[in-house]
Structures are given as C-alpha cells and as structure tokens.
Design a protein around this motif. Structure first.
Motif, PDB file in Angstrom:
ATOM      1  N   ALA A   1      77.896  36.756  67.515  1.00 16.51           N
ATOM      2  CA  ALA A   1      77.239  35.757  68.357  1.00 16.51           C
ATOM      3  C   ALA A   1      78.034  34.453  68.377  1.00 16.51           C
ATOM      4  CB  ALA A   1      75.818  35.500  67.856  1.00 16.51           C
ATOM      5  N   LEU A   2      78.497  34.028  67.212  1.00 17.58           N
ATOM      6  CA  LEU A   2      79.258  32.786  67.120  1.00 17.58           C
ATOM      7  C   LEU A   2      80.589  32.904  67.852  1.00 17.58           C
ATOM      8  CD1 LEU A   2      78.507  32.049  63.375  1.00 17.58           C
ATOM      9  CD2 LEU A   2      77.675  30.725  65.322  1.00 17.58           C
TER      10      LEU A   2
ATOM     11  N   GLU B   1      79.940  33.338  57.912  1.00 17.07           N
ATOM     12  CA  GLU B   1      80.069  33.927  59.258  1.00 17.07           C
ATOM     13  C   GLU B   1      80.684  32.925  60.229  1.00 17.07           C
ATOM     14  OE1 GLU B   1      76.984  36.366  57.182  1.00 17.07           O
ATOM     15  OE2 GLU B   1      77.347  34.209  57.375  1.00 17.07           O
ATOM     16  N   ALA B   2      80.261  31.678  60.163  1.00 13.92           N
ATOM     17  CA  ALA B   2      80.811  30.656  61.051  1.00 13.92           C
ATOM     18  C   ALA B   2      82.263  30.364  60.707  1.00 13.92           C
ATOM     19  CB  ALA B   2      79.981  29.380  60.953  1.00 13.92           C
TER      20      ALA B   2
ATOM     21  N   ALA C   1      80.064  32.820  71.716  1.00 12.89           N
ATOM     22  CA  ALA C   1      79.560  31.560  72.289  1.00 12.89           C
ATOM     23  C   ALA C   1      80.443  30.358  72.010  1.00 12.89           C
ATOM     24  CB  ALA C   1      78.157  31.280  71.761  1.00 12.89           C
ATOM     25  N   HIS C   2      81.488  30.501  71.211  1.00 13.83           N
ATOM     26  CA  HIS C   2      82.185  29.305  70.719  1.00 13.83           C
ATOM     27  C   HIS C   2      82.835  28.486  71.826  1.00 13.83           C
ATOM     28  CE1 HIS C   2      85.916  31.666  71.094  1.00 13.83           C
ATOM     29  NE2 HIS C   2      86.576  30.544  70.933  1.00 13.83           N
ATOM     30  N   ASP C   3      83.192  29.108  72.949  1.00 19.51           N
ATOM     31  CA  ASP C   3      83.853  28.383  74.041  1.00 19.51           C
ATOM     32  C   ASP C   3      82.951  28.207  75.257  1.00 19.51           C
ATOM     33  OD1 ASP C   3      86.262  27.685  72.955  1.00 19.51           O
ATOM     34  OD2 ASP C   3      87.415  29.305  73.871  1.00 19.51           O
ATOM     35  N   ILE C   4      81.667  28.461  75.106  1.00 19.07           N
ATOM     36  CA  ILE C   4      80.784  28.505  76.266  1.00 19.07           C
ATOM     37  C   ILE C   4      80.598  27.128  76.908  1.00 19.07           C
ATOM     38  CG2 ILE C   4      78.466  28.094  75.298  1.00 19.07           C
ATOM     39  CD1 ILE C   4      77.687  30.837  76.585  1.00 19.07           C
TER      40      ILE C   4
ATOM     41  N   GLY D   1      76.283  27.225  63.044  1.00 17.32           N
ATOM     42  CA  GLY D   1      77.658  27.709  63.075  1.00 17.32           C
ATOM     43  C   GLY D   1      78.437  27.193  64.264  1.00 17.32           C
ATOM     44  N   LEU D   2      77.790  27.075  65.417  1.00 12.56           N
ATOM     45  CA  LEU D   2      78.461  26.549  66.605  1.00 12.56           C
ATOM     46  C   LEU D   2      78.714  25.052  66.475  1.00 12.56           C
ATOM     47  CD1 LEU D   2      76.462  28.532  69.305  1.00 12.56           C
ATOM     48  CD2 LEU D   2      78.863  28.874  68.662  1.00 12.56           C
TER      49      LEU D   2
END
Length: 381
Positions: free
Chosen positions: A89-90, A185-186, A93-96, A151-152
């Motif tokens: 998930a991270l 995880e992040a 989504a990191h560049d969203i 994490g984001l």
C-alpha cells in the motif's frame, strides 16, 4: 514481532461499520485496495517519471514506477517477515501526490504558491488521501488506517521543524507521531523507491541514448555488476545483457538492504522500539550507500540534467506557471466543482493548486492551450 499487525492498528480517522466490509480483507489489505481503485492512482499512468510525455511506449511513467516499487518492496517485506500488504500500500501510494511533469511541475507549483504555504508532493499525497478524494458518502478521503498514513507522511523519515501546511492539516486531529521514525514497512517502501528509480532510470537512460553502456561502466557499482553478468554470459552480445545488468544491480541492492536491516534490527522486539530507535533501520549498508551516491551523481549529470531533458522541463514549468496565473486572475475559469467559494487569497491559491496538481501531463497541456494558445510541448503528445 516487528511486523505491523492489522488487528492492532490504531484505526481510522472515521469509524466504519464492519458490516459494510466487502470480502475477507484486513485493514491493510483494504487500504491497498482503496489506493488501487482510486482516481489519483489511475492518473499516474499519464504523469511524468523522468521523461515528459515519453515518445516511446517503453519508458516509465509514475504508474509503472509505483508498480515496480511495490514489487521490490513486497519482496523485501516477505524476506524480513514484515506485513506485505501494508508495504505494498505504501509503495503504490508514495507518488500519488505528484503534479504533472514530475519534479519540474512540483517546482513550478512551489513557486506559484509561495504566498499560500507552497507545494510539497509528499504532503499533497496526504491531502489527496485524507480530503480531496471523495469516493465515500460519509467522509472525505479514503479513510486509510493510521499506519498507512503514518508511513506516507514519513516517507523520507521523521518530519521535524515547521510542517508543510497540507501535512499539518492531515495531521490535525489524527496525530501521526511525525517526530519518530515509522515502522519497518514504511522504511522498506522508501528504500524500495530508491532501488527502483536508480535501476529503472539506468534502463530508460540507455534506451533513450542519454548515455552509453561504456559510460555507465565508469560507475564502480555498475562495473562490478557488469563483470558478474559477463562472467555468467561470456559469449552473449552486449545488447542482450543490459536488462540482466539491471536485474543484477537490483539483486545486489536488495540483498544489501536485507542484510543491513537484519543486522540493525537484531535484538529489537517491538514496533515501538523501531520507532524509538532514533535512526533508519531498513536501508543500505554504509558501503552500498556510498556506491549508490556515485550512481545517483552519474544519473543526475547524464540523465536528469541532460540538455534535452532540461529543455522540456523548462517548457513544462512554463505551462504550469502560466496556468496558475491564468486561474488566479480569473478563478471563474476553473471547472465549476473546483471554483473556490471564498475571497481569501490563500484559500483560492490552494484550490487552484489542488486542481493543477491533479492534472495529468496531457490534460495540463490541453487546458493550457484552451486558455493560452499552442505550446511547443504539444508535439510530444
């Protein structure tokens, strides 16, 4: 013990009725699926990674980059016994929160919004996921779990000092403990991002002819990997071995991260200890970090700052700057749902920034040309 447990999640900002859940998914699986099904995630397929609106079908864009980051992140999470779903998930989504035209677009929006607090793509990721995306009837945002938002928010580590306004807004009332390191995880997702763009930019740079293999082999890390590839395939032509070189480099970096993470996390028995460690635990060893810096220096000099890449970047920045100025002069030109309902200039500027940041490269060009006339960048679309 160090893996995030969805059953022990700190929850979501807005309580949800468990009876409405669809399928046998835990909190982190639902987060991942909400990201994948979101409109901002789909828009990544037409947002710049390095090349603006790449002429060829085989270059990376933000979407393919995010998928590749997720593959590397999942691999490392599985090897380390971490939660794969949260890691994925991270990564996805990191560049969203990136605007059109990549970092060039971010620089343009940062300058245009200077009087409104500026623009930061990582903070905008949180703004999108907690406020702007509205697929649910009872709340704004995707209502992701605390661990995913944490994490984001800390993709680049703890956030100290004055917060970007969009991050402060997302953090208000749902404290993401920004001053500490995130869970493993992040951290794995962040280093997977580095591994992916280092190596896939090698692939794209060679494909685009921005540098040759001989030039690339001046980087010690690449030369070592190439020697290993050549030893395995001594009679193969060079053109067939470039993809193998990329795979070799990814493998070396991944194995280095796994070994270093296991070494640094040895003896820790809880996620709280990870957050309180006061340092990054999932990352390169000092030796690999030094080699990776040399690779980045090469890519900056020969790819990111290449004359042909910079020329298009300048055009892209001019498009977003002029678009912002046009909407600021007459907010009524914005589509009706995006028109600000206040005369406060900061609120107006942020609303315009939200609208432009959500554009794809080609939509930004179309909007520019509809309002201001042709642009040289059009021939790339």
């Amino acid at each position: 013990m160090l893996a995030a447990d969805p059953r022990a999640s700190r929850g979501r900002r807005h309580a949800e009725d468990d009876r409405a859940s669809r399928g046998p998914r835990d909190a982190f699986q639902r987060d991942r699926d909400r990201i994948i099904h979101s409109v901002p995630f789909r828009r990544l397929r037409h947002k710049t990674q390095v090349f603006v609106a790449p002429d060829g079908d085989h270059f990376r864009v933000r979407l393919t980059h995010s998928l590749e980051v997720a593959q590397i992140g999942r691999t490392m999470a599985r090897a380390l016994g971490l939660n794969e779903d949260l890691t994925e998930a991270l990564c996805l989504a990191h560049d969203i929160g990136h605007p059109p035209f990549g970092h060039a677009g971010e620089d343009a929006l940062q300058a245009a919004m200077a009087d409104a607090g500026g623009f930061d793509h990582n903070a905008h990721t949180l703004r999108l996921l907690t406020r702007l995306e509205t697929p649910y009837p009872r709340f704004d945002g995707l209502n992701l779990s605390w661990e995913t938002l944490e994490g984001l928010a800390k993709h680049n580590g703890p956030v100290t000092g004055p917060l970007p306004w969009a991050l402060a807004e997302a953090n208000e009332g749902f404290d993401l403990a920004l001053e500490s390191w995130p869970g493993l995880e992040a951290q794995v997702a962040a280093i997977a991002d580095d591994i992916a763009y280092d190596n896939h930019d090698i692939d794209d740079g060679l494909r685009a002819g921005l540098f040759t293999l001989a030039e690339l082999l001046e980087v010690p890390l690449v030369a070592e990997a190439w020697a290993a590839v050549r030893a395995r395939y001594p009679d193969e032509v060079e053109a067939r071995l470039a993809p193998e070189l990329v795979r070799e480099l990814i493998g070396r970096m991944v194995n280095d991260v796994l070994g270093e993470t296991e070494r640094l996390a040895a003896g820790l028995s809880s996620i709280a200890q990870v957050r309180d460690a006061g340092r990054q635990l999932a990352g390169f060893s000092p030796a690999m970090a030094a080699q990776e810096r040399l690779l980045k220096q090469f890519l900056h000099a020969r790819m990111y700052d290449a004359a042909e890449v910079k020329a298009v970047r300048v055009e892209a920045q001019a498009i977003l700057t002029r678009l912002f100025e046009t909407y600021r002069a007459d907010p009524g030109l914005l589509p009706e749902p995006w028109r600000p309902g206040t005369g406060d200039q900061v609120a107006v500027d942020r609303r315009i920034g939200d609208f432009i940041a959500g554009m794809t490269d080609r939509y930004a060009v179309r909007q520019y040309e509809a309002l201001n006339g042709p642009t040289p960048i059009r021939e790339r679309f």
